[in-house]
Scaffold this motif. Sequence first.
Motif, PDB file in Angstrom:
ATOM      1  N   ASP A 229       0.825  -1.207   0.000  1.00 22.78           N
ATOM      2  CA  ASP A 229       0.000   0.000   0.000  1.00 22.78           C
ATOM      3  C   ASP A 229       0.860   1.259   0.000  1.00 22.78           C
ATOM      4  O   ASP A 229       0.521   2.263  -0.640  1.00 22.78           O
ATOM      5  N   LEU A 230       1.965   1.227   0.739  1.00 15.37           N
ATOM      6  CA  LEU A 230       2.877   2.374   0.767  1.00 15.37           C
ATOM      7  C   LEU A 230       3.516   2.590  -0.598  1.00 15.37           C
ATOM      8  O   LEU A 230       3.595   3.715  -1.100  1.00 15.37           O
ATOM      9  N   LEU A 231       3.996   1.523  -1.200  1.00 16.92           N
ATOM     10  CA  LEU A 231       4.639   1.638  -2.508  1.00 16.92           C
ATOM     11  C   LEU A 231       3.669   2.156  -3.560  1.00 16.92           C
ATOM     12  O   LEU A 231       4.070   2.862  -4.495  1.00 16.92           O
ATOM     13  N   GLU A 232       2.389   1.808  -3.406  1.00 12.72           N
ATOM     14  CA  GLU A 232       1.371   2.260  -4.354  1.00 12.72           C
ATOM     15  C   GLU A 232       0.818   3.638  -4.003  1.00 12.72           C
ATOM     16  O   GLU A 232      -0.014   4.185  -4.736  1.00 12.72           O
ATOM     17  N   GLY A 233       1.254   4.209  -2.868  1.00 12.53           N
ATOM     18  CA  GLY A 233       0.803   5.535  -2.473  1.00 12.53           C
ATOM     19  C   GLY A 233      -0.620   5.578  -1.977  1.00 12.53           C
ATOM     20  O   GLY A 233      -1.327   6.582  -2.161  1.00 12.53           O
ATOM     21  N   LYS A 234      -1.077   4.511  -1.328  1.00  8.50           N
ATOM     22  CA  LYS A 234      -2.443   4.453  -0.850  1.00  8.50           C
ATOM     23  C   LYS A 234      -2.669   5.434   0.311  1.00  8.50           C
ATOM     24  O   LYS A 234      -1.856   5.529   1.237  1.00  8.50           O
ATOM     25  N   VAL A 239      -1.772   6.423   7.602  1.00  7.75           N
ATOM     26  CA  VAL A 239      -0.855   7.416   7.034  1.00  7.75           C
ATOM     27  C   VAL A 239      -1.365   8.830   7.273  1.00  7.75           C
ATOM     28  O   VAL A 239      -0.591   9.729   7.645  1.00  7.75           O
ATOM     29  N   LEU A 240      -2.668   9.070   7.088  1.00  5.98           N
ATOM     30  CA  LEU A 240      -3.211  10.413   7.277  1.00  5.98           C
ATOM     31  C   LEU A 240      -3.080  10.850   8.725  1.00  5.98           C
ATOM     32  O   LEU A 240      -2.772  12.019   9.014  1.00  5.98           O
ATOM     33  N   HIS A 241      -3.291   9.940   9.671  1.00  3.83           N
ATOM     34  CA  HIS A 241      -3.125  10.256  11.085  1.00  3.83           C
ATOM     35  C   HIS A 241      -1.661  10.564  11.391  1.00  3.83           C
ATOM     36  O   HIS A 241      -1.338  11.516  12.107  1.00  3.83           O
ATOM     37  N   TRP A 242      -0.747   9.771  10.847  1.00  3.20           N
ATOM     38  CA  TRP A 242       0.687   9.979  11.067  1.00  3.20           C
ATOM     39  C   TRP A 242       1.148  11.309  10.496  1.00  3.20           C
ATOM     40  O   TRP A 242       1.921  12.041  11.132  1.00  3.20           O
ATOM     41  N   GLU A 272      12.524   3.183   5.694  1.00  7.03           N
ATOM     42  CA  GLU A 272      12.506   4.149   6.800  1.00  7.03           C
ATOM     43  C   GLU A 272      11.081   4.602   7.095  1.00  7.03           C
ATOM     44  O   GLU A 272      10.660   4.669   8.260  1.00  7.03           O
ATOM     45  N   VAL A 273      10.362   4.945   6.038  1.00  6.01           N
ATOM     46  CA  VAL A 273       8.982   5.409   6.214  1.00  6.01           C
ATOM     47  C   VAL A 273       8.137   4.330   6.881  1.00  6.01           C
ATOM     48  O   VAL A 273       7.367   4.609   7.810  1.00  6.01           O
ATOM     49  N   LEU A 274       8.298   3.103   6.418  1.00  6.69           N
ATOM     50  CA  LEU A 274       7.542   2.002   7.006  1.00  6.69           C
ATOM     51  C   LEU A 274       7.875   1.850   8.481  1.00  6.69           C
ATOM     52  O   LEU A 274       6.977   1.637   9.316  1.00  6.69           O
ATOM     53  N   ASN A 275       9.144   1.995   8.836  1.00  6.95           N
ATOM     54  CA  ASN A 275       9.562   1.900  10.234  1.00  6.95           C
ATOM     55  C   ASN A 275       8.974   3.037  11.063  1.00  6.95           C
ATOM     56  O   ASN A 275       8.542   2.829  12.209  1.00  6.95           O
ATOM     57  N   TRP A 276       8.948   4.246  10.510  1.00  7.15           N
ATOM     58  CA  TRP A 276       8.361   5.381  11.227  1.00  7.15           C
ATOM     59  C   TRP A 276       6.881   5.127  11.522  1.00  7.15           C
ATOM     60  O   TRP A 276       6.401   5.426  12.618  1.00  7.15           O
ATOM     61  N   LEU A 277       6.185   4.608  10.540  1.00  6.16           N
ATOM     62  CA  LEU A 277       4.763   4.319  10.746  1.00  6.16           C
ATOM     63  C   LEU A 277       4.564   3.270  11.829  1.00  6.16           C
ATOM     64  O   LEU A 277       3.673   3.397  12.678  1.00  6.16           O
ATOM     65  N   ARG A 278       5.380   2.232  11.792  1.00  2.00           N
ATOM     66  CA  ARG A 278       5.253   1.164  12.784  1.00  2.00           C
ATOM     67  C   ARG A 278       5.572   1.647  14.190  1.00  2.00           C
ATOM     68  O   ARG A 278       5.003   1.145  15.173  1.00  2.00           O
ATOM     69  N   GLN A 279       6.472   2.607  14.307  1.00  2.00           N
ATOM     70  CA  GLN A 279       6.876   3.104  15.621  1.00  2.00           C
ATOM     71  C   GLN A 279       5.942   4.198  16.148  1.00  2.00           C
ATOM     72  O   GLN A 279       5.999   4.547  17.323  1.00  2.00           O
ATOM     73  N   SER A 280       5.107   4.738  15.275  1.00  2.00           N
ATOM     74  CA  SER A 280       4.185   5.794  15.689  1.00  2.00           C
ATOM     75  C   SER A 280       2.976   5.190  16.390  1.00  2.00           C
ATOM     76  O   SER A 280       2.821   3.973  16.454  1.00  2.00           O
TER      77      SER A 280
END
Length: 329
Positions: A229-234, A239-242, A272-280
């Motif tokens: 979903d991230l790679l496809e820009g979903k 993501v919107l909350h983050w 990195e982005v995926l890690n940031w999302l997981r840690q948020s």
Amino acid sequence: MRSELLDLILGLLPDTHPRPELRAFYAMLRDYPQRGGKGLRSELLLLSAQAHGARQGTPQWQSALWLGAVIELFQNWVLIHDDIEDDSEERRGKPALHRLHGLPLALNAGDALHAYMWAAVEQAGVPGAYREVLTMIHRTAEGQHLDLDWVARREWDLSEADYLEMVQLKTAYYTVIIPLRLGALAAGCLPSDAFTPAGEALGSAFQIRDDVLNLLEDAGNYGKEIGGDLLEGKRTLIVLHWLNAAPAKQRAVFLEQMALSRADKDPARMAEVLNWLRQSGSLDHAQDYAAQQGERGLALLREALSGAADPAAVANMLGLARSYVTREA
């Protein structure tokens, strides 16, 4: 998917022709249906039919089975198109159809499955089913347009309410609302108006859970590409909350990557982005919201079916819905 539904679908689709090119085409039509799937939507439809009084072995039940085949055919042709539109790599653990055969042939196969879906509607012979299927297509296409339009315009200035409106159109109608309504019609009953708010809540919870699973390191039997979903820009609730609270540097990296095509995105940056999302806290926020919507939807559905002809089928339906809106890896 129930075996009898798959039998109906495969019996409807052609399988042999003297020309090898058309034999290959027929194999493409059968590909996604034969890959299987959980069959949630068709199972909800059959349980709705049973709850409203349809009994196995009766003409009503046979009509319900055909409408279940309609739902499965709808999902499969839509998924072929969706995979093309998102440039997806995989579907149900295998390469997406356009990755195997190219975009033009896959698109044509999706169009053909769409036509066979209407043949299944005719086989069902249920008054009112045609209009319900049209509504399902219209609402799903509207939701898909919002999703694709935001990607095309690189639009990230969106609210969580925007996301929820999109998924209620794109997911809720074909996942919950229309299966419930078609099941009632198959049994000769008028569908409850409460199916719409119940389905909107359950459909939102289902999609949010799916979005969460897509970002988890071990999503078990998820069946899709982790992080796809991230790679496809979903645009997702997560993501919107983050983005609302992300540090400026992280937000800048994210928007820089989202301006690129999937093929041009930097794998290291995306990791990195995926890690940031997981840690948020955004995953927890989404999980909590999905839980609230799931419980609300279940309560509305329980109330709508309080006087149903088959309480055992209602209990099974509620259990099935709960298992999908509360699913975890």
